[in-house]
Design an enzyme around this catalytic site. Structure first.
Site, PDB file in Angstrom:
ATOM      1  CB  SER A 286      -1.035  -0.103   1.223  1.00 43.96           C
ATOM      2  OG  SER A 286      -0.107   0.241   2.326  1.00 43.96           O
ATOM      3  CE  LYS A 287       3.218   2.266   4.758  1.00 43.80           C
ATOM      4  NZ  LYS A 287       2.897   3.220   5.580  1.00 43.80           N
TER       5      LYS A 287
END
Length: 346
Positions: free
Chosen positions: A47-48
């Site tokens: 998700s980063k």
């Protein structure tokens, strides 16, 4: 007439629009329906990617980033990989201060992406000059033309998920989501997603996942930082020994804590039951769902979305290593027989 070639201009165009997958085997007998938001489908496998891309583009738009600039950040691994990936595509140097708790796999991946890596001791206070927070700040001061991303205190961390993850989940569930379960580290994922979802329906329950040894759950309940809560734990990218500005505690209804051991076993179980090769933090999120189910949080009308933030490949030397699991004392009578034997044919 030649047809147009359908290709992305760069790997960065693949960020976002990750799939939502119904969980069936692991949630059999649970109340409600359960869905995993698989952030490992981002090109950087976590998700980063969302915050790395968004924060860098905001820095470019404001003039903070120029050709030849250096990007510096504090990371447990996933943000660093995403920043290194975006830096390569956009032509920036990347320097990362990494916690020694990060798996060797993550550190090797960062180096393979061209980042300069400083490994800092994990079990020191946030204001210790050896901590990865302070090392990143020092490197920023010493490196001309650099910017410090500072994801823990960067408002764009929240905004990236407000603009992407939240709307995606709302659309994918056709607005039927009743609960969001997400781990909290910097807090950007849960806060930005929750902020958007609460605007659509304030009755959606936002359930944060914290680690034993972290201060977030108690701070949410008391608004006081209790340093007596802090002690070493193994899960990466979850929990904190400080209070990040990137966590909007007002959007979160409650926190639940999970253990290192049960989270590791749950990650492995996800692979054996759902075929999802997930990271340690994903195991923690699913373990929280299991505990919440036992507490009666859900009913037959619940539509629960669980964010799985990264991929199992980042943890091959940790939770997917039988040797590491044994070293941690994670095999007991309850988990005997979970390992798979390897036969070598000669």
């Amino acid at each position: 007439m030649k047809q147009e070639i359908k290709a992305c201009d760069s790997i960065l165009e693949l960020i976002g629009q990750t799939p939502l997958v119904r969980l069936k085997q692991l949630t059999a007998g649970y109340s409600g329906e359960f869905f995993a938001k698989l952030e490992a489908f981002n090109p950087g496998h976590s998700s980063k990617d969302r915050i790395a891309h968004y924060i860098i583009e905001q820095a470019e738009a404001s003039g903070l980033l120029k050709p030849g600039s250096t990007i510096i950040e504090t990371t447990s691994g996933n943000t660093g990989f995403s920043l290194a990936m975006v830096s390569i595509v956009k032509g920036y140097d990347c320097i990362l201060a990494v916690s020694s708790k990060s798996s060797k796999d993550k550190i090797d991946m960062l180096r393979s992406m061209g980042a300069k890596v400083y490994v800092c001791p994990a079990h020191v206070s946030a204001d210790d000059p050896r901590s990865y927070y302070q090392v990143a700040k020092r490197l920023h001061q010493e490196t001309e033309g650099s910017i410090y991303i500072n994801q823990y205190f960067n408002k764009f961390n929240i905004e990236a998920h407000y603009r992407t993850t939240g709307p995606e989940i709302w659309e994918q569930t056709a607005g039927q989501i009743t609960h969001l379960v997400a781990c909290s580290g910097t807090g950007g994922t849960i806060s930005g997603t929750a902020r958007f979802l609460k605007e659509q329906n304030p009755n959606i329950r936002i359930l944060g996942v914290d680690a034993y040894g972290s201060v977030l759950k108690k701070f949410h309940e008391t608004r006081e930082l209790d340093r007596d809560e802090i002690y070493p734990y193994r899960i990466e990218g979850l929990g904190k020994n400080l209070i990040p500005d990137a966590t909007d505690f007002d959007t979160i209804d409650r926190f639940i804590k999970v253990t290192d051991e049960e989270s590791a076993h749950m990650a492995r179980k996800l692979g054996r039951t759902e075929g999802i090769f997930s990271g340690y933090t994903s195991g923690a999120a699913m373990q929280a769902v299991h505990q919440l189910q036992e507490e009666g949080e859900f009913d037959e009308n619940s539509k629960v979305v669980v964010i799985f933030p990264d991929h199992g490949s980042r943890y091959m030397s940790k939770i997917y290593s039988d040797h590491w699991m044994e070293e941690q004392g994670f095999y007991d009578s309850k988990h005997v027989g979970e390992t798979q034997q390897v036969e070598v044919i000669k």
